[in-house]
Design an enzyme around this catalytic site. Structure first.
Site, PDB file in Angstrom:
ATOM      1  N   CYS A  95      24.345  31.334  31.133  1.00 35.57           N
ATOM      2  CA  CYS A  95      23.566  30.997  29.945  1.00 35.57           C
ATOM      3  C   CYS A  95      22.307  31.862  29.795  1.00 35.57           C
ATOM      4  O   CYS A  95      22.448  33.037  29.474  1.00 35.57           O
ATOM      5  CB  CYS A  95      23.268  29.505  29.929  1.00 35.57           C
ATOM      6  SG  CYS A  95      22.936  28.883  28.272  1.00 35.57           S
ATOM      7  N   ARG A 129      22.115  24.756  17.420  1.00 31.95           N
ATOM      8  CA  ARG A 129      22.306  24.605  18.868  1.00 31.95           C
ATOM      9  C   ARG A 129      23.762  24.243  19.158  1.00 31.95           C
ATOM     10  O   ARG A 129      24.336  23.368  18.504  1.00 31.95           O
ATOM     11  CB  ARG A 129      21.362  23.525  19.390  1.00 31.95           C
ATOM     12  CG  ARG A 129      21.439  23.286  20.870  1.00 31.95           C
ATOM     13  CD  ARG A 129      20.236  22.532  21.373  1.00 31.95           C
ATOM     14  NE  ARG A 129      19.061  23.386  21.433  1.00 31.95           N
ATOM     15  CZ  ARG A 129      18.771  24.220  22.434  1.00 31.95           C
ATOM     16  NH1 ARG A 129      19.573  24.312  23.481  1.00 31.95           N
ATOM     17  NH2 ARG A 129      17.700  24.956  22.406  1.00 31.95           N
ATOM     18  N   HIS A 193      27.684  25.578  31.993  1.00 26.31           N
ATOM     19  CA  HIS A 193      27.071  24.818  33.080  1.00 26.31           C
ATOM     20  C   HIS A 193      28.122  23.806  33.529  1.00 26.31           C
ATOM     21  O   HIS A 193      29.255  23.868  33.133  1.00 26.31           O
ATOM     22  CB  HIS A 193      25.841  24.067  32.565  1.00 26.31           C
ATOM     23  CG  HIS A 193      24.850  24.939  31.868  1.00 26.31           C
ATOM     24  ND1 HIS A 193      23.883  25.651  32.538  1.00 26.31           N
ATOM     25  CD2 HIS A 193      24.669  25.201  30.550  1.00 26.31           C
ATOM     26  CE1 HIS A 193      23.144  26.302  31.658  1.00 26.31           C
ATOM     27  NE2 HIS A 193      23.596  26.062  30.448  1.00 26.31           N
TER      28      HIS A 193
HETATM   29  N1  GLN Z   1      17.359  29.692  25.948  1.00 24.88           N
HETATM   30  C1  GLN Z   1      18.726  30.127  25.816  1.00 24.88           C
HETATM   31  C2  GLN Z   1      19.389  29.647  24.534  1.00 24.88           C
HETATM   32  O1  GLN Z   1      19.062  28.605  24.010  1.00 24.88           O
HETATM   33  C3  GLN Z   1      19.508  29.705  27.035  1.00 24.88           C
HETATM   34  C4  GLN Z   1      19.681  28.211  27.163  1.00 24.88           C
HETATM   35  C5  GLN Z   1      20.284  27.792  28.479  1.00 24.88           C
HETATM   36  O2  GLN Z   1      20.238  28.526  29.445  1.00 24.88           O
HETATM   37  N2  GLN Z   1      20.806  26.569  28.547  1.00 24.88           N
HETATM   38  O3  GLN Z   1      20.293  30.310  24.060  1.00 24.88           O
END
Ligand code: GLN
Length: 238
Positions: A95, A129, A193
């Protein structure tokens, strides 16, 4: 770095990047190596410390925008990860850690921030998101079963030539173009994850195989199979 015979696992910047159980990826690699009689040494490298160059497998996790920017700056300045990869080490980047490996990624306001340019990918802010379960069919050259994991990110990622997608998504967003993650050389990047290697032990064994340079004997994976079955049944139409 101490012993020459042990497999050296390096966990990069746990003080900045480690969300949603990403540290579990380290535990899975340790356990799957040890169950095959391979001794392991693990190094936790905090962001104030140099990244050792003599590791066999490097891991970096996900995190929020600010620690991600800080981690990119420090890794670029340090240069240890670049040198380790040039020596042939393997890397699993998750990520925020995945985005950092490319040329650019989106900061807190979506502004472009320089990555460390280890692989030819470029990330930016997506429309919204992406949160929830992801499933996908892994690239056929890898010979791995269905990919499963949890994603939570704003970023979308474009892969350059020479970098292959890790999977084609059937559920979830991943890179944002119907693919998820990437691989090139001995580097695997993923949005997953969960932690990714607990849910995809085949991917753990791929990293171990690259590192030890030999096929690994099979081990009893019934616990992992139950976890995968439970997660995949929850999201995929049967
Ligand atoms: N900040 C990054 C995004 O939102 C990675 C998020 C994360 O590692 N969960 O894309």
């Amino acid at each position: 770095m101490q012993s020459d015979s042990a497999l050296r696992i390096v966990w990069i910047y746990p003080d900045l990047l480690s969300t949603y159980g990403d540290q579990g990826n380290v535990l899975i690699l340790e356990q799957r190596a040890q169950r095959r009689g391979i001794p392991v040494e693990t190094f936790h490298v905090r962001s104030a410390d140099p990244v050792p160059e003599g590791g066999d497998i490097y891991l970096i996790g996900g995190g929020e925008d600010r620690p991600q920017i800080l981690a990119a700056e420090r890794l670029r300045r340090d240069g240890g990860l670049h040198r380790a990869i040039a020596r042939g080490a393997s890397l699993l980047a998750v990520c925020a850690g995945y985005q950092i490996m490319g040329t650019t990624f989106g900061g807190e306001e979506g502004q472009p921030v320089d990555g460390i340019g280890l692989i030819d990918i470029a990330s930016g802010r997506g429309e919204g998101r992406a949160v929830g379960e992801l499933a996908g069919e892994t690239d056929s050259a890898l010979g791995l079963p269905t990919l499963t994991g949890f994603e939570n990110h704003m970023g979308v990622t474009r892969l350059g030539p020479g970098v292959r997608p890790l999977a084609r998504t059937t559920i979830g967003t991943g890179n944002g173009d119907g693919t998820e993650g990437c691989y090139t050389g001995r580097i695997v990047g993923t949005y997953l994850h969960g932690p990714a290697l607990a849910r995809n032990p085949g991917l753990a064994d791929l990293l171990l195989t690259w590192a030890v340079g030999a096929q690994l004997p099979p081990i009893d994976d019934s616990w992992f199979e139950r976890l995968r079955e439970e997660r995949l049944t929850a999201v995929l139409p049967r």
